[in-house]
Design an enzyme around this catalytic site. Structure first.
Site, PDB file in Angstrom:
ATOM      1  N   ASP A 154      -8.068  13.691   9.115  1.00 21.85           N
ATOM      2  CA  ASP A 154      -7.762  12.354   9.598  1.00 21.85           C
ATOM      3  C   ASP A 154      -8.810  11.906  10.614  1.00 21.85           C
ATOM      4  O   ASP A 154      -9.064  12.588  11.581  1.00 21.85           O
ATOM      5  CB  ASP A 154      -6.366  12.363  10.235  1.00 21.85           C
ATOM      6  CG  ASP A 154      -6.074  11.060  10.966  1.00 21.85           C
ATOM      7  OD1 ASP A 154      -6.507  10.005  10.463  1.00 21.85           O
ATOM      8  OD2 ASP A 154      -5.441  11.110  12.022  1.00 21.85           O
ATOM      9  N   TYR A 200      -9.505  -4.871   9.093  1.00 16.84           N
ATOM     10  CA  TYR A 200      -8.198  -4.304   9.428  1.00 16.84           C
ATOM     11  C   TYR A 200      -8.307  -3.141  10.405  1.00 16.84           C
ATOM     12  O   TYR A 200      -7.688  -3.124  11.457  1.00 16.84           O
ATOM     13  CB  TYR A 200      -7.475  -3.839   8.154  1.00 16.84           C
ATOM     14  CG  TYR A 200      -6.079  -3.341   8.456  1.00 16.84           C
ATOM     15  CD1 TYR A 200      -5.022  -4.231   8.568  1.00 16.84           C
ATOM     16  CD2 TYR A 200      -5.819  -1.991   8.667  1.00 16.84           C
ATOM     17  CE1 TYR A 200      -3.742  -3.790   8.885  1.00 16.84           C
ATOM     18  CE2 TYR A 200      -4.548  -1.541   8.985  1.00 16.84           C
ATOM     19  CZ  TYR A 200      -3.516  -2.445   9.084  1.00 16.84           C
ATOM     20  OH  TYR A 200      -2.249  -2.010   9.414  1.00 16.84           O
ATOM     21  N   HIS A 201      -9.149  -2.174  10.036  1.00 18.45           N
ATOM     22  CA  HIS A 201      -9.215  -0.941  10.826  1.00 18.45           C
ATOM     23  C   HIS A 201      -9.844  -1.166  12.183  1.00 18.45           C
ATOM     24  O   HIS A 201      -9.639  -0.405  13.102  1.00 18.45           O
ATOM     25  CB  HIS A 201      -9.965   0.119  10.027  1.00 18.45           C
ATOM     26  CG  HIS A 201      -9.538   0.143   8.591  1.00 18.45           C
ATOM     27  ND1 HIS A 201     -10.099  -0.700   7.650  1.00 18.45           N
ATOM     28  CD2 HIS A 201      -8.578   0.838   7.967  1.00 18.45           C
ATOM     29  CE1 HIS A 201      -9.506  -0.501   6.490  1.00 18.45           C
ATOM     30  NE2 HIS A 201      -8.572   0.429   6.651  1.00 18.45           N
ATOM     31  N   LYS A 216      -8.806  16.566  17.309  1.00 15.64           N
ATOM     32  CA  LYS A 216      -8.134  16.167  16.079  1.00 15.64           C
ATOM     33  C   LYS A 216      -8.414  17.253  15.052  1.00 15.64           C
ATOM     34  O   LYS A 216      -9.549  17.662  14.882  1.00 15.64           O
ATOM     35  CB  LYS A 216      -8.681  14.841  15.566  1.00 15.64           C
ATOM     36  CG  LYS A 216      -8.268  13.658  16.412  1.00 15.64           C
ATOM     37  CD  LYS A 216      -8.604  12.356  15.706  1.00 15.64           C
ATOM     38  CE  LYS A 216      -7.766  12.137  14.489  1.00 15.64           C
ATOM     39  NZ  LYS A 216      -6.368  11.786  14.787  1.00 15.64           N
ATOM     40  N   TYR A 266       0.860  -1.182   0.000  1.00 21.64           N
ATOM     41  CA  TYR A 266       0.000   0.000   0.000  1.00 21.64           C
ATOM     42  C   TYR A 266       0.899   1.234   0.000  1.00 21.64           C
ATOM     43  O   TYR A 266       1.732   1.378   0.888  1.00 21.64           O
ATOM     44  CB  TYR A 266      -0.826  -0.061   1.272  1.00 21.64           C
ATOM     45  CG  TYR A 266      -1.810   1.036   1.542  1.00 21.64           C
ATOM     46  CD1 TYR A 266      -2.745   1.404   0.584  1.00 21.64           C
ATOM     47  CD2 TYR A 266      -1.849   1.667   2.777  1.00 21.64           C
ATOM     48  CE1 TYR A 266      -3.687   2.379   0.873  1.00 21.64           C
ATOM     49  CE2 TYR A 266      -2.794   2.639   3.072  1.00 21.64           C
ATOM     50  CZ  TYR A 266      -3.708   2.995   2.113  1.00 21.64           C
ATOM     51  OH  TYR A 266      -4.641   3.957   2.395  1.00 21.64           O
ATOM     52  N   HIS A 321      -8.854   8.811  12.225  1.00 23.37           N
ATOM     53  CA  HIS A 321      -8.432   7.742  13.152  1.00 23.37           C
ATOM     54  C   HIS A 321      -8.438   8.290  14.562  1.00 23.37           C
ATOM     55  O   HIS A 321      -7.549   9.041  14.933  1.00 23.37           O
ATOM     56  CB  HIS A 321      -7.032   7.243  12.798  1.00 23.37           C
ATOM     57  CG  HIS A 321      -6.968   6.537  11.487  1.00 23.37           C
ATOM     58  ND1 HIS A 321      -6.693   7.183  10.309  1.00 23.37           N
ATOM     59  CD2 HIS A 321      -7.164   5.237  11.157  1.00 23.37           C
ATOM     60  CE1 HIS A 321      -6.703   6.315   9.313  1.00 23.37           C
ATOM     61  NE2 HIS A 321      -6.999   5.123   9.799  1.00 23.37           N
TER      62      HIS A 321
END
Lengths: 326, 715
Positions: free
Chosen positions: B596, B235-236, B592, B81, B598
């Site tokens: 982004d 995955y996340h 944040k 990736y 996350h």
């Protein structure tokens, strides 16, 4: 910043001094409290404002509603302050105040001021701070104050005793009629809003609205001559918000025409005065330096079966009486 | 001498008891975070009790692998990736990697693109070209694949929010390369459900987003038979803190929801299900991760059969991409990460993955450099070409431990899936916040375990390397990238037929409103006419609005791990003392900034700080510095904690500080945490950041430091 600088800044509509002023009001530090009292005295003045309480169970969509409602008020030319009273106080530790994450557009507006308050301390303490915070916001030029509370414990009653109009948010869960409502809530509600009237739930919401209307018909409401108003809205889709606001304006007009508006604020102040005096008295009774000693002695006496509780109580109160006659 | 009449099992028990100096061997068993009982010894009996015959590879339920010959015929695809800066830069990087043994491409887009903003949008100043490549139009996409024949190269694209304009740009770029869409092979992530759970790079509300998923499945099943229409991603979830059972359960439940959506759209299950693909994270629990991939295959096969009864075997066959865990990497002693990644890669391979990304050792610090990318790629080549692992299909099949754990994990995950199904499926469960809450709880517990030292991470809480060597990093000059992108956008807008663009954008809006037509089909046309990614996104946004999530925060979970830890109590007392003196608790805004989404780090810090006694304000995701400053001032916080993972900190933090200054709020201190290269520390300190906390920071220690910093300002 000195108190008079703060007052000047708040009157000038500045954000930073207003926030600092609220911190003084919220502080448990004695010298801060004294300054807060001075500040409030500096700012005391009659202002043309509307105070609205907003309550409802968790998940009813209060924040989403306030986001839509607040934005509408701003579009109508108002400046809006949102204060949150959350009595779900944890026993230890701090709080997480995530409200603004749910009022994304409103919180970034220049015309809005949002201040969630931490939950430490007693409920009475929270209410005290909220009342005074409200006065500071009004002095700062915010003419509509929304006091939000989650419907836990006595918080709705506390909030309803400090606002002009109390709004209850409900979920569309029709069928259980009034059974789902906490005792006493009907008696303080001025406007009832059934939220989430969108998608599959729109029909349910409308149904719930007419059920509540029907049920309230037979109830003793707060103001016999001013009927309770009902709305089904979708805060998410921004539907029905305008109607809620005009309903509130009509309600306030009716209050004013019948002379209730000022009377209500006055009587709120009087009962507030009574409440504060009582709180101070209790504080004095248990915390005063000399009294604390006395209390300890009396407690020991009770434990050792040397004195009856009733006799000890009389002795305790006699101290205050003595102080009074001095 | 053991008694002759004792069975071998009894003999083992006796011997083990003796070795343990009288303690019961059962005391060696432990509970995994998944709640699976891990036995010190597995035997034939365990496999028999569980009645698990994993059968043959290539046969239902595919426990041992989707294909009969697996790596003995052809090894997994090495698919790294990557993407950064401009399309030219990324293109250069791809071509070099392909020359050196990489087999497939996997495109990382920058956050502005993910969220459907063109590079000239004011909200994305700090994000353009940072954590991926900036793609604003088909012109960028053409440059990205310049010299790479799209009929031969399989391309994976991690895109969920702006999935329509990006797919359209890819299709049109191929078309203008002379490649018809039926020849295109690869994968689009297109997994929006997990965005609402963990990754937060959504654009539209959930229901409308699901329509886009269906539009893409429909379009690809018609025109792109070799293209995977979705990559259902766990995955996340693992990266956000989920254990293997949660990851497995929520991913498969997401999959079922997508199948349901497509079937409701009127597609026959066998027309699209063979083109569903999966994506799992592989962390450090080696045996559990191997078992997870095996459990995933058989559970998916069984669930598909039960719910949709497909005729084609391929519709029940789970094929997956894997990536080694980024979360398991440390900023401290980063060369250790090479070893971690190797172990994780082995687990993915022994679990039978179809393609694999191995992380670079410096990813906890910054974007990968040329060196670290090479090592990461070689990790896979070495496993493929220097070991004998590829010579046997499913070599761990039949292991008592692996077979038992596969079966136990399956059972555990099925329990969670059934709970989700009772709620009405994954979309409903997400609406109720159920998966998010579960994952955040798991994350907070794990963090507390690390901070307390119950969970070992070498170089972080054990065997700390006192003298770290500086690591070479890759820094993107984001201002340059942005200027270049803006120029290109202007050039495109200048040349195109404005009326034609306006017309097709209007059609997109109408189709979004009415629910009629296929939005990808319309977007392909819009892209041919040179509408930008941002414009196509906005056309849909005009109909649907931009989604803003309601965020929940949990309390008390972090503390529950500590209970009576002395050091922790000390910090709580320190905070209480502060509150007593100050008249209020220390108040922190955790925020944040930029695009982004996350927010694991921010969430964990928020809940841990609140448990320790801070009052914590949580800012909305995707804040601008102005918004963060306003919130900090209104709430009169002592400190702003900026969580940053996407390298926007060098633009956004100085801006935040200067706004605070302008509003006479310079006494609010700033601390920063997240993925920040050591090389940036000096710069951040010079603009006024009081403390910086890298990955692996012990949270109670950080809290204590923050209190000290607040006191220092007050003094």
């Amino acid at each position: 910043m000195t108190v008079s600088q703060l007052a000047k800044g708040i009157k000038a509509g500045k954000r930073r001094p207003l926030a600092k002023g609220i911190t003084l009001v919220e502080s448990s530090h004695p010298s801060d409290q004294e300054q807060a009292a001075q500040l409030l005295t500096h700012l005391a003045e009659d202002r043309d404002t509307i105070r609205i309480g907003v309550s409802g169970v968790p998940g009813v969509g209060k924040s989403t509603f306030i986001e839509a409602f607040g934005n509408h008020l701003i579009a109508e030319g108002h400046r809006v302050a949102v204060l949150a009273v959350d009595p779900s106080s944890p026993t230890t530790g701090g709080s997480i105040l995530g409200d603004k994450t749910r009022m994304e557009t409103l919180s970034s507006r220049e015309e809005a001021f949002i201040r969630p308050s931490p939950t430490s301390g007693t409920l009475g303490g929270v209410a005290k701070r909220t009342r005074e915070t409200m006065l500071l916001c009004e002095a700062g030029g915010y003419d509509v104050i929304l006091v939000e509370t989650v419907g836990v414990g006595q918080s709705e009653f506390e909030v309803s005793s400090m606002v002009d109009c109390f709004m209850m948010l409900m979920l569309p869960g029709a069928g259980d009629g009034l059974q789902g409502i906490k005792r006493g809530i009907m008696e303080i509600t001025d406007v009832m809003v059934i939220n989430k009237a969108d998608g599959d739930q729109e029909k349910l919401a409308l149904q719930a609205k007419s059920e509540y209307e029907h049920a309230f018909h037979f109830l003793q409401t707060r103001l016999p001559d001013i009927p309770v108003r009902f709305h089904a809205v979708s805060a998410l889709k921004n539907k029905g918000i305008t109607e809620v606001w005009s309903s509130i304006l009509q309600f306030i007009d009716a209050l004013k025409q019948q002379g209730f508006f000022n009377e209500q604020r006055m009587s709120q102040n009087l009962s507030w005065f009574k409440r504060l005096a009582e709180d101070a008295l209790i504080e004095e009774l248990w915390r005063g330096e000399h009294n604390r000693e006395m209390a300890e002695q009396l407690k020991k006496g009770i434990i050792n079966n040397e004195i009856l509780p009733s006799v000890a109580a009389k002795k305790m109160v006699s101290i205050i009486k003595k102080a009074d006659s001095n | 001498m053991a008694d002759q009449k004792q069975s071998p099992e009894e003999q083992w028990r006796a011997l083990a008891t003796k070795a343990l100096k009288g303690k019961d061997p059962e005391s060696l068993n432990r509970k995994s975070p998944e709640g699976v009982q891990i036995q010190a010894l597995y035997t034939k009996d365990d496999v028999e009790q569980r009645n698990t015959d994993s059968g043959y590879p290539g046969q239902f339920p595919f426990t041992r692998g989707p294909y009969p010959t697996m790596y003995t015929q052809r090894p997994w695809t090495i698919r790294q990736y990557a993407g950064f800066s401009t399309a030219e830069e990324s293109n250069k990087f791809y071509r070099a990697a392909l020359e050196k043994g990489q087999k497939g491409l996997s495109v990382a887009f920058d956050l502005a693109t993910h969220r459907g903003y063109d590079s000239d949008h004011p909200r994305v100043v700090g994000d353009v070209g940072k954590a991926g490549v900036a793609i604003d139009s088909v012109e960028d996409m053409k440059i990205l694949f310049d010299g790479i024949p799209l009929d031969q190269m399989s391309v994976s694209m991690t895109m969920n929010g702006a999935v329509i304009p990006i797919m359209a740009a890819y299709i049109v770029a191929a078309e203008e390369q002379g490649v018809a869409s039926e020849k295109l092979s690869g994968t689009i992530q297109n997994d929006i459900l997990k965005e609402f759970m963990v990754r937060n790079t959504y654009i539209y509300p959930p229901q409308e987003s699901m329509r886009l998923v269906a539009d893409i499945i429909e379009y690809t099943s018609k025109y792109m038979p070799r293209f995977n229409s979705i990559s259902i991603s766990g995955y996340h979830m693992q990266e956000a803190g989920a254990d293997s059972a949660l990851e497995l359960a929520f991913t498969l439940a997401d999959g079922l929801e997508y199948v349901k959506t497509a079937v409701e759209r009127g597609l026959a299950v066998d027309d699209f299900a063979p083109r569903l693909s999966f994506f799992f994270a592989i962390g450090m629990n080696f045996l559990m991760e191997v078992s997870k991939l095996r459990a995933a295959r058989s559970l998916w096969a069984e669930l598909m059969k039960e719910y949709f009864d497909p005729k084609n075997q391929k519709s029940m066959m789970l094929r997956t991409h894997c990536q080694t865990s980024g979360w398991s990497l440390t900023a401290q002693d980063p060369l250790n990460n090479v070893i971690r990644t190797t172990i994780e890669a082995m687990a993915a391979v022994l679990g039978g993955t179809q393609s694999l990304h191995t992380n670079s050792y410096d990813e906890a610090i910054s974007l990968p450099t040329e060196t670290s990318s090479r090592i990461a790629r070689n990790t896979q080549i070495i496993i493929q070409e220097e070991t004998d692992i590829t010579h046997t299909v499913d070599p761990l099949g039949g292991s008592y431990a692996i077979e038992s754990m596969t079966s136990d994990l399956k059972e555990r995950a099925l329990g969670i899936i059934n709970e989700v199904m009772e709620m009405g499926g994954m979309a409903k469960a997400i609406e109720q916040g159920y998966p998010k809450r579960k994952i955040e709880e798991a994350a907070a517990i794990k963090q507390a375990g690390i901070d307390k030292g119950d969970l070992t991470i070498v170089g972080v809480n054990k065997f700390i390397n006192e003298k770290e060597d500086p690591v070479e990093i890759l820094d993107i000059d984001n201002t340059d990238v942005r200027n270049r992108q803006v120029e290109l956008i202007e050039a495109i807008k200048e040349k195109r037929d404005k009326v034609a663009v306006k017309e097709v954008l209007e059609q997109i809006k109408t189709s979004a409103e009415s629910g009629k037509g296929n939005l990808l089909e319309l977007a392909v046309e819009a892209t041919r006419r040179r509408a930008t990614v941002g414009e196509i996104s906005t056309a849909m946004e005009r109909a649907w609005g931009r989604h803003s999530a309601t965020s929940q925060t949990i309390k008390g979970v972090y503390e529950s791990v500590y209970q009576s830890d002395d050091h922790y109590q000390e910090i709580k007392h320190k905070i209480e003392a502060f509150a007593e003196e100050e008249g209020r608790r220390p108040r922190i805004l955790v925020v944040k900034m930029g695009q982004d989404g996350h927010d694991r780090g921010a969430k964990v810090v928020a809940t841990a700080f609140a448990d320790m006694g801070f009052d914590v304000d949580v800012g909305p995701l995707f804040s601008t510095p102005e918004e963060a400053a306003k919130q900090a001032i209104e709430n009169d916080v002592h400190v702003i904690g900026v969580s940053t993972l996407a390298a926007g900190h060098k633009t956004l933090i100085p801006e935040l500080i200067s706004i605070l200054k302008n509003q006479e709020a310079e006494d609010i201190i700033i601390v920063a945490g997240g993925v920040i290269p050591v090389q940036d520390y000096e710069f951040l300190r010079s603009v006024g950041v009081s403390a910086i906390f890298g990955p692996g920071t012990n949270i109670p220690k950080a809290a204590s430091e923050v209190i000290d910093e607040i006191r220092a300002v007050k003094a």
